[in-house]
Enzyme design. Structure first.
Site, PDB file in Angstrom:
ATOM      1  N   ASN A  11       0.181  12.116  -5.913  1.00  0.00           N
ATOM      2  CA  ASN A  11       1.644  12.237  -5.843  1.00  0.00           C
ATOM      3  C   ASN A  11       2.192  11.619  -7.132  1.00  0.00           C
ATOM      4  OD1 ASN A  11       4.367  12.029  -5.313  1.00  0.00           O
ATOM      5  ND2 ASN A  11       4.152  10.563  -3.625  1.00  0.00           N
ATOM      6  N   TRP A  12       2.635  12.481  -8.030  1.00  0.00           N
ATOM      7  CA  TRP A  12       3.078  11.990  -9.343  1.00  0.00           C
ATOM      8  C   TRP A  12       4.453  11.330  -9.283  1.00  0.00           C
ATOM      9  CZ3 TRP A  12       1.778  16.484 -13.329  1.00  0.00           C
ATOM     10  CH2 TRP A  12       0.388  16.696 -13.325  1.00  0.00           C
ATOM     11  N   LYS A  13       5.150  11.498  -8.171  1.00  0.00           N
ATOM     12  CA  LYS A  13       6.519  10.972  -8.041  1.00  0.00           C
ATOM     13  C   LYS A  13       7.369  11.426  -9.233  1.00  0.00           C
ATOM     14  CE  LYS A  13       4.735   7.366  -5.137  1.00  0.00           C
ATOM     15  NZ  LYS A  13       4.846   6.024  -4.595  1.00  0.00           N
ATOM     16  N   HIS A 102       8.010  11.498   2.870  1.00  0.00           N
ATOM     17  CA  HIS A 102       7.466  10.337   2.148  1.00  0.00           C
ATOM     18  C   HIS A 102       8.396   9.150   2.352  1.00  0.00           C
ATOM     19  CE1 HIS A 102       6.373   7.688  -1.127  1.00  0.00           C
ATOM     20  NE2 HIS A 102       5.182   8.266  -1.080  1.00  0.00           N
ATOM     21  N   GLU A 104       9.623   7.086   0.427  1.00  0.00           N
ATOM     22  CA  GLU A 104      10.735   7.000  -0.530  1.00  0.00           C
ATOM     23  C   GLU A 104      11.848   7.975  -0.146  1.00  0.00           C
ATOM     24  OE1 GLU A 104       8.195   7.402  -3.950  1.00  0.00           O
ATOM     25  OE2 GLU A 104       7.341   5.467  -3.393  1.00  0.00           O
ATOM     26  N   GLU A 174       1.018   6.043   5.552  1.00  0.00           N
ATOM     27  CA  GLU A 174       1.310   5.241   4.364  1.00  0.00           C
ATOM     28  C   GLU A 174       2.181   4.053   4.743  1.00  0.00           C
ATOM     29  OE1 GLU A 174       1.016   7.596   0.482  1.00  0.00           O
ATOM     30  OE2 GLU A 174       2.985   8.022   1.303  1.00  0.00           O
ATOM     31  N   GLY A 180       2.654   1.139  -3.827  1.00  0.00           N
ATOM     32  CA  GLY A 180       3.044   0.642  -5.145  1.00  0.00           C
ATOM     33  C   GLY A 180       3.010  -0.877  -5.269  1.00  0.00           C
ATOM     34  N   SER A 220      -1.421   2.142  -2.530  1.00  0.00           N
ATOM     35  CA  SER A 220      -2.241   1.401  -3.489  1.00  0.00           C
ATOM     36  C   SER A 220      -3.723   1.782  -3.473  1.00  0.00           C
ATOM     37  CB  SER A 220      -2.064  -0.112  -3.293  1.00  0.00           C
ATOM     38  OG  SER A 220      -0.713  -0.484  -3.561  1.00  0.00           O
ATOM     39  N   GLY A 241      -0.587   7.508  -5.468  1.00  0.00           N
ATOM     40  CA  GLY A 241       0.565   7.522  -6.363  1.00  0.00           C
ATOM     41  C   GLY A 241       0.158   7.109  -7.768  1.00  0.00           C
ATOM     42  N   GLY A 242       0.388   5.831  -8.093  1.00  0.00           N
ATOM     43  CA  GLY A 242       0.174   5.314  -9.449  1.00  0.00           C
ATOM     44  C   GLY A 242      -1.147   5.718 -10.076  1.00  0.00           C
TER      45      GLY A 242
HETATM   46  P1  PGA Z   1       0.761   4.250  -4.616  1.00  0.00           P
HETATM   47  O1  PGA Z   1       1.701   5.351  -3.923  1.00  0.00           O
HETATM   48  O2  PGA Z   1      -0.630   4.801  -4.634  1.00  0.00           O
HETATM   49  O3  PGA Z   1       1.334   4.065  -5.987  1.00  0.00           O
HETATM   50  O4  PGA Z   1       0.857   3.007  -3.770  1.00  0.00           O
HETATM   51  C1  PGA Z   1       1.241   6.087  -2.826  1.00  0.00           C
HETATM   52  C2  PGA Z   1       2.329   7.007  -2.322  1.00  0.00           C
HETATM   53  O5  PGA Z   1       3.493   6.609  -2.301  1.00  0.00           O
HETATM   54  O6  PGA Z   1       2.061   8.165  -1.921  1.00  0.00           O
END
Ligand code: PGA
Length: 259
Positions: A11-13, A102, A104, A174, A180, A220, A241-242
């Site tokens: 997930n590149w956000k 998600h 967010e 999640e 994050g 994470s 994500g990251g």
């Molecule tokens: P993260 O994000 O790996 O940076 O914690 C995961 C996500 O929000 O899907």
């Protein structure tokens, strides 16, 4: 019955511009495509770029086994919905998967369960794979309400979904406190929540569908901890994500030990 394939999804956000996205895909393809046949035996790989990068990424992925996902979409096919993108638009670029609900989207953009449910139904109507995200906040975790929150989001997210529509849905657990932050839930914590999620699916949709459905973990995930997570029988992959923004780290995650 076929064993479940793991799903490793990036997930590149809200990151990258086209030139960076193309370089990331080129780096990933160099690492992953040559092992594609071996990897494909037990796993699928997906990337979800920001909507505006989807055409560039679709082009960069031509001929690759890496699947293309979106991070969100609207539930209507078209209309006066300024700023939104629909399933037919995404599908026209070869998008097959869509991340919905998600944390967010839930917490920053205040998306309620009812809206997320409409999006899940729309994805299924268009034969896309919805990745329904659920997860408790730090407070909910600390007060011992994690499971109740997760199961409520699950039930509401799946409202009105018939048995025959069930197999493609992926659930992503999640925990918000792990996203994050560098803090991951332990494989044991994740297994226990995943077991409960599968239990609900079993009650509602029967054994066969429950054992076909994938429940992935996000929060994470990185090259160091991925093996301990996705080698567990009830953790069917990762939403990353990251660590999905660098070709070498994501390629390492894709190669995770799955048993
Ligand atoms: P993260 O994000 O790996 O940076 O914690 C995961 C996500 O929000 O899907």
């Amino acid at each position: 019955m076929e064993p479940r394939k793991k799903l490793i999804a990036g997930n590149w956000k809200m990151h990258l511009v086209p030139v960076e996205a193309r370089a990331l895909i080129a780096g990933l393809r160099a690492e992953i495509d040559r092992d594609a046949a071996t990897l494909a035996k037990d796993r699928e790989v997906m990337v979800a770029p920001p909507g505006v990068l989807i055409p560039a990424v679709a082009q960069a992925l031509a001929g690759s086994s890496i699947l293309l996902g979106a991070q969100n979409m609207h539930y209507e096919d078209k209309g006066a919905f300024t700023g939104e993108v629909s399933a037919p638009m995404l599908k026209s670029y070869g998008v097959t998967h869509v991340i919905l609900g998600h944390s967010e989207r839930r917490h920053i953009f205040h998306e309620p369960d009812e809206l997320i449910n409409k999006k899940v139904l729309a994805a299924l109507r268009h034969r896309m794979v919805p990745i329904l995200c659920v997860g408790e906040t730090q407070d909910e975790h600390d007060s011992g309400n994690a499971l109740a929150v997760v199961l409520r989001q699950l039930e509401r997210g799946l409202e009105g979904i018939g048995e025959d529509q069930m197999p493609p849905v992926v659930v992503a657990y999640e925990p918000v406190w792990a996203i994050g932050t560098g803090r991951t839930a332990t494989p044991e914590q994740v297994e226990s929540i995943h077991g409960a999620i599968r239990g609900v699916i079993l009650e509602r949709y029967g054994r066969e569908r429950a054992s076909a459905m994938r429940i992935i973990y996000g929060g994470s995930v990185n090259a160091e901890n991925v093996d301990s997570l996705v080698s567990k029988p009830d953790i069917d992959g990762a939403l990353v994500g990251g660590a999905s923004l660098k070709a070498d780290s994501f390629a390492r995650i894709v190669r995770a030990r799955t048993r």
